[in-house]
Design a protein around this motif. Structure first.
Motif, short mmCIF file in Angstrom:
data_model
loop_
_atom_site.label_atom_id
_atom_site.label_comp_id
_atom_site.label_asym_id
_atom_site.label_seq_id
_atom_site.Cartn_x
_atom_site.Cartn_y
_atom_site.Cartn_z
N ILE A 1 9.97 30.51 -54.89
CA ILE A 1 9.41 30.01 -56.15
C ILE A 1 8.28 30.91 -56.64
O ILE A 1 8.21 31.26 -57.82
CB ILE A 1 8.90 28.57 -55.98
CG1 ILE A 1 10.08 27.61 -55.76
CG2 ILE A 1 8.09 28.12 -57.19
CD1 ILE A 1 9.68 26.20 -55.42
N GLU A 2 7.40 31.32 -55.73
CA GLU A 2 6.20 32.05 -56.14
C GLU A 2 6.44 33.55 -56.32
O GLU A 2 5.90 34.17 -57.23
CB GLU A 2 5.08 31.81 -55.13
CG GLU A 2 4.66 30.36 -55.05
CD GLU A 2 3.59 30.11 -53.99
OE1 GLU A 2 3.00 31.09 -53.49
OE2 GLU A 2 3.36 28.94 -53.65
N ARG A 3 7.24 34.14 -55.43
CA ARG A 3 7.53 35.58 -55.53
C ARG A 3 8.87 35.86 -54.87
O ARG A 3 8.92 36.25 -53.70
CB ARG A 3 6.42 36.40 -54.84
CG ARG A 3 6.52 37.90 -55.10
CD ARG A 3 5.43 38.64 -54.34
NE ARG A 3 5.44 40.06 -54.61
CZ ARG A 3 6.25 40.94 -54.01
NH1 ARG A 3 7.14 40.53 -53.11
NH2 ARG A 3 6.20 42.22 -54.33
N ARG B 1 5.96 24.83 -61.48
CA ARG B 1 4.82 24.96 -60.57
C ARG B 1 3.65 25.65 -61.25
O ARG B 1 2.49 25.29 -61.05
CB ARG B 1 5.24 25.73 -59.32
CG ARG B 1 4.13 25.99 -58.33
CD ARG B 1 4.67 26.59 -57.06
NE ARG B 1 5.38 25.61 -56.28
CZ ARG B 1 4.94 25.13 -55.12
NH1 ARG B 1 3.79 25.53 -54.65
NH2 ARG B 1 5.64 24.26 -54.45
N GLN B 2 3.94 26.67 -62.06
CA GLN B 2 2.86 27.38 -62.74
C GLN B 2 2.14 26.49 -63.75
O GLN B 2 0.99 26.74 -64.08
CB GLN B 2 3.45 28.62 -63.44
CG GLN B 2 3.88 29.70 -62.47
CD GLN B 2 4.68 30.81 -63.14
OE1 GLN B 2 5.02 30.70 -64.33
NE2 GLN B 2 4.98 31.86 -62.40
N LEU C 1 2.33 33.94 -46.88
CA LEU C 1 2.22 33.72 -48.33
C LEU C 1 1.08 34.54 -48.92
O LEU C 1 1.20 35.07 -50.03
CB LEU C 1 2.02 32.24 -48.62
CG LEU C 1 3.22 31.33 -48.28
CD1 LEU C 1 2.83 29.86 -48.39
CD2 LEU C 1 4.41 31.65 -49.19
N CYS D 1 8.03 27.46 -46.04
CA CYS D 1 7.50 28.78 -46.41
C CYS D 1 8.53 29.52 -47.27
O CYS D 1 8.17 30.12 -48.30
CB CYS D 1 7.19 29.57 -45.15
SG CYS D 1 6.50 31.22 -45.46
N ARG E 1 9.81 27.47 -60.65
CA ARG E 1 8.69 28.40 -60.71
C ARG E 1 7.83 28.12 -61.94
O ARG E 1 6.60 28.08 -61.86
CB ARG E 1 9.22 29.84 -60.73
CG ARG E 1 8.17 30.88 -60.48
CD ARG E 1 8.78 32.13 -59.87
NE ARG E 1 9.67 32.84 -60.75
CZ ARG E 1 10.98 32.96 -60.56
NH1 ARG E 1 11.55 32.41 -59.51
NH2 ARG E 1 11.73 33.65 -61.40
N PRO F 1 -0.38 22.30 -52.70
CA PRO F 1 0.19 23.63 -52.53
C PRO F 1 1.24 23.73 -51.45
O PRO F 1 2.05 24.63 -51.47
CB PRO F 1 -1.04 24.49 -52.17
CG PRO F 1 -2.03 23.52 -51.61
CD PRO F 1 -1.81 22.25 -52.36
N ARG G 1 8.52 28.23 -50.76
CA ARG G 1 7.37 28.75 -51.51
C ARG G 1 7.60 30.20 -51.94
O ARG G 1 7.28 30.59 -53.08
CB ARG G 1 6.10 28.65 -50.66
CG ARG G 1 5.60 27.23 -50.41
CD ARG G 1 4.74 26.74 -51.55
NE ARG G 1 3.60 27.62 -51.79
CZ ARG G 1 2.44 27.56 -51.12
NH1 ARG G 1 2.26 26.64 -50.18
NH2 ARG G 1 1.45 28.40 -51.41
N ASP H 1 1.42 39.11 -52.04
CA ASP H 1 0.81 39.91 -53.09
C ASP H 1 0.06 41.12 -52.54
O ASP H 1 0.14 42.22 -53.09
CB ASP H 1 -0.14 39.05 -53.92
CG ASP H 1 0.60 38.00 -54.75
OD1 ASP H 1 1.68 38.33 -55.26
OD2 ASP H 1 0.10 36.87 -54.86
N ARG I 1 -2.68 23.16 -58.90
CA ARG I 1 -1.75 23.09 -57.76
C ARG I 1 -2.28 22.13 -56.71
O ARG I 1 -2.65 22.50 -55.60
CB ARG I 1 -1.54 24.47 -57.14
CG ARG I 1 -0.93 25.45 -58.14
CD ARG I 1 -0.43 26.68 -57.45
NE ARG I 1 0.20 27.58 -58.38
CZ ARG I 1 0.89 28.65 -58.04
NH1 ARG I 1 1.04 28.95 -56.78
NH2 ARG I 1 1.42 29.43 -58.95
#
Length: 373
Positions: free
Chosen positions: A70-72, A144-145, A39, A64, A141, A153, A67, A43, A150
Motif C-alpha cells: 500500500i505504502e510503497r 490511507r493517504q 518499513l 508488513c 493507498r 498505522p 503495508r 524510503d 494515520r
C-alpha cells in the motif's frame, strides 16, 4: 547492483541470507530485524526487492507485506515454511501482492541453507525485475493517504472478498467476439511466478457449466499445490482439485498438478484421464508445462486442445505450445503488462506460438467466447 532488503527476526537467518547474496556479487544488501525497521527502510534504502519472513514478533510478515504494497509497492519474496499452515499463509501473501516465495529448509538452517541458495538467488533476481503495476492496491493507498494522522498505522486495511472483487471486475469486461471451437476437449494451462492470483483471475469468471476441463501446471512445491487447489475451489464456481491419483477429465473442473510430480494423460475405457507421474530429471520446472502438453498430444488431436501460457520465469511450455498451435491447436498468451514476470508467455510470443496475446482479465472471457455454441 540490485538493492536487497532482508527482513527476518532470526539473527542466524539474517546472517546466512546476507552471506548467500554477498557471495552472489550483484546485490547491495541492507538488513532489517523486524517489520517496523523494514518499513522505515523502504524510503531510506529504496530496495529493488525485499525478502520477508512470515513469522516475526510484533507486526507479522503478512501485515508488513500489506503495508509495503500500500505504502510503497515493491517486489517481495516471502520466506515460508513447508507446512500446510505455511502454505496457506504464503498463498495469502501472494494474494496480497508478494511476487514469489522460497521455502525454508526442513532441517538445521546452517547445514541445509546451501540447498536453497541457487533457487533463492534466482527468485530474488527474477523478483527484482518483476512488474508491479502502479495500480496495485491503488484504492487502498489513496484511502490511507487521506486518513488524517494515520491513527492506526499497524492496522491492515480491509479488503473485499475475492468473489466480490471478481464479480465487479467481470461485469466491467467486454466479452470478446470469436467463433466457437466445438471440437475442443481440454484446456492446458502453464503458469509459474505470480500464478495463484493469476489462476484466480482465470478460473473465477468460468461458470459451473463451462464445457471443458482445465489441466494446470503451476510451478510450486508439493505441500503448496493441495492448499492452492482447495483455496481456488472455495473461491470459484467451477470445481478445482489437485491431481493425486488418476482422474477422469470432466467438464467444469480444473485439475492442478501436484508439486512433486508431472501431469500425464491416458485413456481408460475410452475416457481421457490425467495422472500424477514421477518427475523427469531433465525437466527444469515441475509440474512441467512442456511435458503436460507433450503428453496431452498423445491422447488428443491438436485441434482438441487449447493452450494458455501465463505469468512466470523461464520458458516452460513455450516450445510445446508453439508446436501445438502450428499443428492446429489454439493458444493464448498473457500479455507483458499484466504479467508479474513475462518469461514463459514472452518465450511463447517470441516463437510466434500464440493466436492472441491478452491481458490477464481477458483470458477467461476469450475462453468463454471460444466455448460458445
Amino acid at each position: 547492483m540490485t538493492r536487497l532488503l532482508i527482513v527476518d527476526d532470526s539473527p542466524l537467518m539474517r546472517q546466512l541470507l546476507a552471506e548467500i547474496f554477498a557471495e552472489a556479487g550483484d546485490f547491495e544488501i541492507e538488513i532489517a530485524r523486524g517489520a517496523d525497521e523494514a518499513l522505515a527502510k523502504l524510503d531510506s534504502f529504496s530496495p529493488d526487492v525485499v525478502t520477508l519472513d512470515i513469522h516475526m514478533p510484533g507486526m507479522d510478515g503478512l501485515t508488513c507485506l500489506d503495508r509495503i504494497m500500500i505504502e510503497r509497492p515493491t517486489p517481495v519474496v516471502m520466506v515460508s515454511s513447508l507446512t500446510e499452515e505455511g502454505a496457506d499463509e504464503t498463498l495469502e501473501a501472494l494474494e496480497l501482492g508478494a511476487v514469489d516465495f522460497i521455502a525454508k529448509p526442513r532441517g538445521p538452517l546452517s547445514l541445509q541453507i546451501d540447498d536453497i541458495a541457487s533457487d533463492l538467488i534466482a527468485k530474488v533476481r527474477g523478483a527484482a525485475s518483476a512488474h508491479i503495476p502502479r495500480s496495485t492496491r491503488l484504492a487502498e493507498r489513496v484511502r490511507r493517504q487521506r486518513v488524517a494522522g494515520r491513527s492506526q498505522p499497524n492496522a491492515a486495511p480491509a479488503a473485499l472478498p475475492a468473489r466480490h472483487r471478481r464479480s465487479a471486475a467481470a461485469s466491467a469486461r467486454p466479452r470478446p467476439s470469436g467463433e466457437g471451437l466445438p471440437a475442443v476437449q481440454a484446456v492446458l494451462v502453464g503458469v509459474s511466478t505470480g500464478g495463484p492470483p493469476a489462476l484466480d483471475a482465470l478460473l473465477g469468471p468460468l461458470p459451473t457449466d463451462f464445457p471443458w476441463p482445465l489441466i494446470i501446471a503451476q510451478h510450486m512445491p508439493a505441500s503448496f499445490t493441495g492448499p492452492l487447489a482447495r483455496r481456488l475451489d472455495r473461491a470459484c464456481a467451477i470445481r478445482v482439485v489437485e491431481v493425486s491419483h488418476p482422474a477422469p477429465l470432466e467438464p467444469g473442473t480444473a485439475y492442478i498438478g501436484r508439486g512433486d510430480a508431472d501431469l500425464l494423460f491416458s485413456r481408460r475405457a475410452g475416457i481421457p484421464h490425467v495422472l500424477a507421474a514421477p518427475i523427469q530429471a531433465d525437466r527444469l520446472w515441475h509440474p512441467s508445462a512442456e511435458r503436460m502438453v507433450e503428453s496431452a498430444r498423445t491422447v488428443f488431436a491438436a485441434q482438441a486442445l487449447v493452450g494458455v501460457l501465463m505469468t512466470g520465469m523461464g520458458y516452460d511450455g513455450a516450445q510445446a505450445m508453439a508446436e501445438l498451435r502450428r499443428d492446429g491447436g489454439h493458444v493464448l498468451a498473457q500479455d507483458e503488462a499484466s504479467s508479474v514476470v513475462w518469461g514463459m508467455p514472452g518465450a511463447l510470443v517470441a516463437l510466434d506460438g500464440a493466436d492472441m496475446v491478452l491481458p490477464l482479465d481477458n483470458l477467461a472471457p476469450q475462453l468463454l467466447a471460444w466455448a460458445a455454441r
